[in-house]
Design a protein around this motif. Sequence first.
Motif, PDB file in Angstrom:
ATOM      1  N   ASN A   1       0.859  -1.023  -0.307  1.00 24.79           N
ATOM      2  CA  ASN A   1       0.350   0.382   0.126  1.00 24.79           C
ATOM      3  C   ASN A   1       0.389   1.602  -0.028  1.00 24.79           C
ATOM      4  OD1 ASN A   1      -1.321   2.298   2.312  1.00 24.79           O
ATOM      5  ND2 ASN A   1      -2.678   1.455   1.082  1.00 24.79           N
ATOM      6  N   THR A   2       2.096   0.803   0.643  1.00 26.07           N
ATOM      7  CA  THR A   2       2.666   2.957   0.847  1.00 26.07           C
ATOM      8  C   THR A   2       4.014   2.782   0.188  1.00 26.07           C
ATOM      9  OG1 THR A   2       4.110   1.863   2.588  1.00 26.07           O
ATOM     10  CG2 THR A   2       1.938   2.852   3.396  1.00 26.07           C
TER      11      THR A   2
ATOM     12  N   ASN B   1       6.053   5.529  -2.773  1.00 26.16           N
ATOM     13  CA  ASN B   1       6.134   6.871  -3.420  1.00 26.16           C
ATOM     14  C   ASN B   1       4.630   7.049  -3.823  1.00 26.16           C
ATOM     15  OD1 ASN B   1       8.431   7.904  -2.729  1.00 26.16           O
ATOM     16  ND2 ASN B   1       9.309   6.824  -4.687  1.00 26.16           N
TER      17      ASN B   1
ATOM     18  N   ASN C   1       0.891   5.835  -3.331  1.00 23.96           N
ATOM     19  CA  ASN C   1      -0.041   5.104  -2.694  1.00 23.96           C
ATOM     20  C   ASN C   1      -0.996   4.857  -3.466  1.00 23.96           C
ATOM     21  OD1 ASN C   1       0.777   4.904   0.583  1.00 23.96           O
ATOM     22  ND2 ASN C   1       0.311   7.738   0.232  1.00 23.96           N
TER      23      ASN C   1
ATOM     24  N   SER D   1      -4.368   2.279  -2.666  1.00 19.06           N
ATOM     25  CA  SER D   1      -5.666   2.017  -1.706  1.00 19.06           C
ATOM     26  C   SER D   1      -5.606   0.733  -1.583  1.00 19.06           C
ATOM     27  CB  SER D   1      -6.938   2.667  -1.919  1.00 19.06           C
ATOM     28  OG  SER D   1      -7.721   2.142  -3.102  1.00 19.06           O
TER      29      SER D   1
ATOM     30  N   GLU E   1      -0.300   1.338 -11.448  1.00 19.86           N
ATOM     31  CA  GLU E   1      -0.847   0.912 -10.517  1.00 19.86           C
ATOM     32  C   GLU E   1      -0.731  -0.095 -10.549  1.00 19.86           C
ATOM     33  OE1 GLU E   1      -3.882   3.924  -8.140  1.00 19.86           O
ATOM     34  OE2 GLU E   1      -4.232   1.846  -8.930  1.00 19.86           O
TER      35      GLU E   1
ATOM     36  N   MET F   1      10.774   3.915   3.494  1.00 15.03           N
ATOM     37  CA  MET F   1       9.024   4.568   3.866  1.00 15.03           C
ATOM     38  C   MET F   1       9.997   5.778   4.680  1.00 15.03           C
ATOM     39  SD  MET F   1       7.068   4.783   1.806  1.00 15.03           S
ATOM     40  CE  MET F   1       6.252   5.988   2.583  1.00 15.03           C
TER      41      MET F   1
END
Lengths: 354, 373
Positions: free
Chosen positions: A45-46, A48, A50, A52, A69, A322
Amino acid sequence: MQKTEKKTTGTSEFHAENFKRRTRYAMVFIVLAIIFCAVIVLNINTGNVNISIPRILRIIFLGEGNEMEYNIIWKIRLPRILMAAILGGALSLAGFLLQTFFENPIAGPFVLGISSGAKMMVALTMIYFIEQFHTVSSFTLIAAAFVGSLISIGFILLISRRIDHMATLLVGGIMIGYVCSAVTEFIITFAEDSDIVNLHSWSQGSFSGMTWSNVQITAVVIGISVILVFFLSKPIGAYQLGEAYAQSMGINIKFFRVALILLSSVLSATVTAFAGPISFVGIAVPFLTKQALNTAKPLVVIPATFLGGAVFCMICDLIARMAFAPTEMNISTITSVLGAPIVIFMMLRRKRVR
Amino acid sequence: MNNYYLEMKDMSVGYNGNSLIHHICIGIEKGEIVTLIGPNGSGKSTILKSITRQLKILGGQVVFDQENLMGLTYKKLATKMAVVLTERMKPELMSCHDIVATGRYPYTGRLGILSREDEEKVEAAMEAVHAADLGSRSFNNISDGQRQRVLLARAICQEPDIIILDEPTSFLDVRYKLELLSILRSMAKEKQITVIMSLHEIDLAQKVADKIICVKGDTIFRYGVPEDVFEEQMIRELYEINNGYFDPRFGSIELPKPAGEPKVFVMSAAGSGIPVYRKLQKNGMPFTAGILYENDVDYQLARILAMDVVTEKPFCEISDEAFEKAVQQIRKVDTVIDAGVPVGDCNKKMSELRQLAMELGKLRDRVETGIPG
């Protein structure tokens, strides 16, 4: 009459104890599994970009979604997270095996210089192959890392045969690590510019740039090794009482020792071949797992350590990606920050127990 | 041709190919307790390690249950032989039950999971050594005595025909020593388990063993039943004792006697002299004793601690010869201690001696000399 009564209470007490133990094992596995799933989702999910969670699920299970994506998840994040999991588990398990072998809880692939030996051989092989053939296969890298691991372990065994002292052994390992790292730096300094970029980030330890073919090869090599280790859990349990007792229980010590060395080398070599040397995971994770389970029984510790290592490395990788995004940190930076305090705590605690 | 259960035929043992002890020829029967004694570093452990195959045998042969010991697989050996070692282990996070359960290793399946039957055997073994209540305790947090019992339970639940123990009584206090040895004794007798062990306490060795092996130098110094082995001279040579005594009859050890011109003569009988002798010895006061019947307990200690003892044959009237000797002794010394002698028909002369000492002004009783009764 009275005596039999007493005996039954003793037995039922023991069974209650046994039940408590098993519940504890189950709890540890359940908690680890939950964290494992949560971290996978969080990791995908996380970044550069994002994405959902509903979109992730749609992309993974239905293959729908926009192409960018889709590519981020399938080509970058998923292989990377899987590699972090498999390699983290392998590294922890290698640590557990080495601790058993050397009867020393602070042994591990990194402190004993095994990772550095593997790193040196991989760097040499990479540069040679890329110059000669402009390509290098994953298997070649694993083989090179394996040879490097065995060279380091060979030195450690020579030292341990002469000096049977825990601290000396570790100092020997750290020295071997430094020598190998120096050689690696030397090679990198004189390598072609184009190689350096790749080599440099790899030699510091990183899970970036993993491909599905990497995942496949790693899964096969590590998978087989882990199964073999699992079937060694009975002799490992006996070996925890020391070599002499293990032999008196019917273990062929020579064969067993060779098996332990080879398996721990394969495990840590595979990690180094793909992700470079990663510090402290091999010591910290087995320790934490054993504490959580409150046992050292290999039958439960082996799978739990693997799972624990997977979770630990996935979390470390997430932080590495991150914490200062978009700049990525070395994985060893994170594992050291988290792992080193645990190791220091371990040493302090052992002093107190003694 | 004797068919021994375990026979060492001209065995040589040692480390790294250097043979330290040669020509060991010993036959052991089933259900016997065999104890190795000998000075520190004499190679007791080396012999035990060779029998348990931790060390290679460097010469000769060991026949175990009619098979060549070296030819057995480790697995097969494990079902017949269990060990209790001296090395101190610190197993991580293992309960006493876990430790004992490792004894079932040769009988469990590939993953080593205990069956119900195995669990019962573990519990039975723990009960046999009176350690049933230790089950859930951590092995690292129990006392030495408890630890040794747990290790013995581990060996018992391996269901061996032979148990090898390397100095099982070191670190144990006297109660645990007795307990451990009596467990071994009853195992040998009831289950016909052969026991081979090394012991430091020669007095205990004498009392527990059927056979004694004395190890010294590069060979077996002596081998046989305790009655033959435990002679004062033998023990003196084995341990090179030159400043003390070993009394083979009771297995007791005494410090050297105070030497010099005797200053005290002790009159006693039936044990009343023993505390007096000890007190005099501790004060470094040379003494003589008499007149003691040769079957008196006092005589056993007096012959070791006194410079001279005047004796008489048991149940005979005191002869003039003995009486005369005693009179001379009394004249020579400064003090005569009367530790208490019951006078009857045959030792009437003791009252005469007492009378003489009193006339000479040398007689003291034990209260005066500050010796507790």
